[in-house]
Design a protein around this motif. Structure first.
Motif, PDB file in Angstrom:
ATOM      1  N   HIS A   1       0.858  -1.191   0.000  1.00  0.00           N
ATOM      2  CA  HIS A   1       0.000   0.000   0.000  1.00  0.00           C
ATOM      3  C   HIS A   1       0.899   1.249   0.000  1.00  0.00           C
ATOM      4  O   HIS A   1       1.989   1.232   0.602  1.00  0.00           O
TER       5      HIS A   1
ATOM      6  N   THR B   1      -7.011  -0.143  -2.166  1.00  0.00           N
ATOM      7  CA  THR B   1      -6.405  -1.407  -1.742  1.00  0.00           C
ATOM      8  C   THR B   1      -6.250  -1.388  -0.238  1.00  0.00           C
ATOM      9  O   THR B   1      -6.192  -0.319   0.383  1.00  0.00           O
TER      10      THR B   1
ATOM     11  N   LEU C   1      -4.503  -1.989   3.544  1.00  0.00           N
ATOM     12  CA  LEU C   1      -3.223  -1.538   4.104  1.00  0.00           C
ATOM     13  C   LEU C   1      -2.356  -2.753   4.450  1.00  0.00           C
ATOM     14  O   LEU C   1      -2.163  -3.106   5.611  1.00  0.00           O
TER      15      LEU C   1
END
Length: 507
Positions: free
Chosen positions: A331, A355, A357
């Motif tokens: 990320h 997306t 983490l």
């Protein structure tokens, strides 16, 4: 008359003094250097004896005696004239010698008196044999051979018995010993020390290193108290002896001792076979009822998961692998560093990126067993308790997800999660029957570890049995296992340090 006697005494005294001076000058004056046109070499007639790792001198001297300093002295093995062990020429020892003798050969000294003997240090087994001493001048040369023999004590004689073909209460006694140098002598004696002369034959053979092996045999008619000795020797001081108590065959009858010994051995064998049979039966029954193959039953049969026993920490640690993180899958808020072994969150505010983490491993898993450890609590600038983190495995299709999805098995994630408010938990298998009022989360207790906070998490992934297990690596305690981890794709490790500058370290 007295005057004549006095003159005679004075003459005698002068003569005695003259003779003493002449003898002293002959003894003390050095032998002048000369090049005799013809000379010979004086060497020993017999072999020179030594032992391995010893230092030895191979004698060789000029006759008549004169200085050998201006001559050429060459020591070499037969057939190796151009590769001498030592070459003395032009008043110095030359460097071009056989490499086997580098640093081990020298002249003993005394060249001015015609002594050209060779000194050989750290003698090896390969050094034994013939050496040629060759001395040459411009007008003449002479050579002579010196033999070097190594004294090597062989092994203790081995004695064996066999029934003689002719029977009659006789036995065939054999004695053998290996590894001797030079050729030893083999002697048979009875208990009175008398040498036995009825020896059939003594055989000598040589092994690949040239050492001598000796063997002999004889026919003997023993009594119950007689013993034989076989002695192999190089001299009276260098010998090895073995003794044996020959027993005549019993003509088909067993002795009581032999019968009892055989009976005990048979009983032990029978009881051992019965015990192994019973143990195997119990083991098979236990494995079939208590330890089925993990992941091989339908997922809906949750009792299978309860019966499937995960491995202890001591068993899984031998499958440890070296895991590295893939920065390209991380990320944007995550920073991978320290040789791709650590990851932390740079900012507590997550950027607007679709997306989750976390970061995936570079390593992929599709078969076999793998174990790795993750330090989830650092004793450093990140020593504060983490607000949240999760560690586990995910399918490679989860890497390409463009939206944030729940970290559940149906979405390709099998993880152990830590949240400050909730504690430690895993998501239940989606195929397990869960009522509408039950939570799909399974919370874990650290009571067995004796600790309130997990420091190092162990992860064991068995692709063949479709099982993922978590351990407290410091307490060496199993925490929980997830089953039925099935996918047509490969798996990757997944790591999330959470927010607020937290850090995870893969070990």
């Amino acid at each position: 008359m007295s005057r004549q006697l006095e003159k005679r005494r004075r003459g005698t005294m002068h003569s005695g003094v003259f003779m003493r001076v002449l003898i002293l000058s002959v003894v003390t004056d050095p032998i002048p250097a000369q090049n005799s046109e013809i000379f010979t070499l004086v060497v020993p007639h017999g072999p020179i004896l030594t032992r391995i790792n010893a230092s030895i001198s191979l004698p060789c001297e000029l006759s008549p005696i004169f200085s050998a300093e201006p001559l050429e002295v060459r020591w070499y093995r037969p057939g190796n004239f151009n590769r001498p062990a030592l070459l003395y020429k032009d008043h110095s020892i030359q460097a071009s010698v056989d490499p086997r003798y580098w640093g081990r050969v020298s002249l003993t000294g005394g060249l001015e008196r015609g002594n050209v003997s060779l000194r050989l240090d750290r003698v090896t087994l390969e050094d034994r044999g013939e050496y040629v001493c060759r001395v040459s001048s411009e007008q003449w040369y002479e050579k002579a051979s010196v033999s070097l023999t190594l004294i090597v004590l062989g092994g203790i004689p081995v004695l064996s018995l066999a029934e003689a073909r002719g029977g009659g209460g006789q036995v065939n006694v054999t004695c053998s010993s290996v590894g001797w140098s030079p050729q030893p002598t083999l002697t048979w004696k009875n208990k009175e020390g008398a040498e036995l002369r009825n020896v059939q034959e003594v055989l000598y053979t040589h092994d690949s290193q040239g050492l001598v092996s000796v063997s002999s045999w004889l026919l003997y008619s023993p009594s119950d108290s007689d013993w034989l000795s076989c002695t192999v020797s190089l001299s009276e001081e260098e010998e090895k002896e073995s003794r044996i108590l020959p027993r005549a065959p019993m003509d088909g009858h067993w002795s009581l001792g032999a019968f009892i010994t055989t009976l005990i051995i048979l009983l032990l064998v029978v009881f051992t076979v019965i015990g192994l049979f019973i143990w195997n039966k119990k083991t098979d029954k236990t494995e079939s009822t208590e330890r089925p193959e993990c992941g091989m039953q339908p997922a809906k049969e949750t009792t299978t998961q309860k019966k499937c026993v995960p491995k202890a920490w001591g068993e899984v640690k031998r499958f440890k692998v070296d895991i590295t993180l893939d920065p390209t899958s991380a990320h944007p808020n995550l920073n991978v560093y320290a040789g791709r072994k650590k990851v932390y969150c740079r900012d507590s505010k997550v950027t607007d990126v679709p997306t989750a983490l976390h970061v995936f491993s570079e390593d992929r898993f599709s078969s076999g067993q793998s174990y790795w450890e993750v330090k989830v609590r650092e004793d450093s600038i990140f020593s504060k308790e983490k607000e949240s983190w999760y560690v586990g495995v995910a399918t490679d299709t989860a890497v390409n997800k463009t939206v944030v999805v729940p970290l559940t098995p149906e979405n390709g994630f099998w993880v152990l999660t830590c949240e400050k408010e909730k504690g430690y938990y895993v998501h239940a298998d989606p195929q397990m029957p869960v009522s509408g009022n039950e939570s799909p989360l399974i919370f874990l207790s650290l009571s067995e570890t004796g600790k309130a906070i997990l420091t190092t998490l162990g992860v064991f992934f068995d692709c063949d049995k479709q099982m993922l297990s978590f351990y407290d690596a410091e307490s060496k305690v199993h925490l929980y296992s997830l089953f039925n981890i099935v996918s047509s794709n490969t798996f990757l490790g997944v790591f999330s340090p959470g927010l607020r500058g937290r850090c995870l370290t893969v070990q």
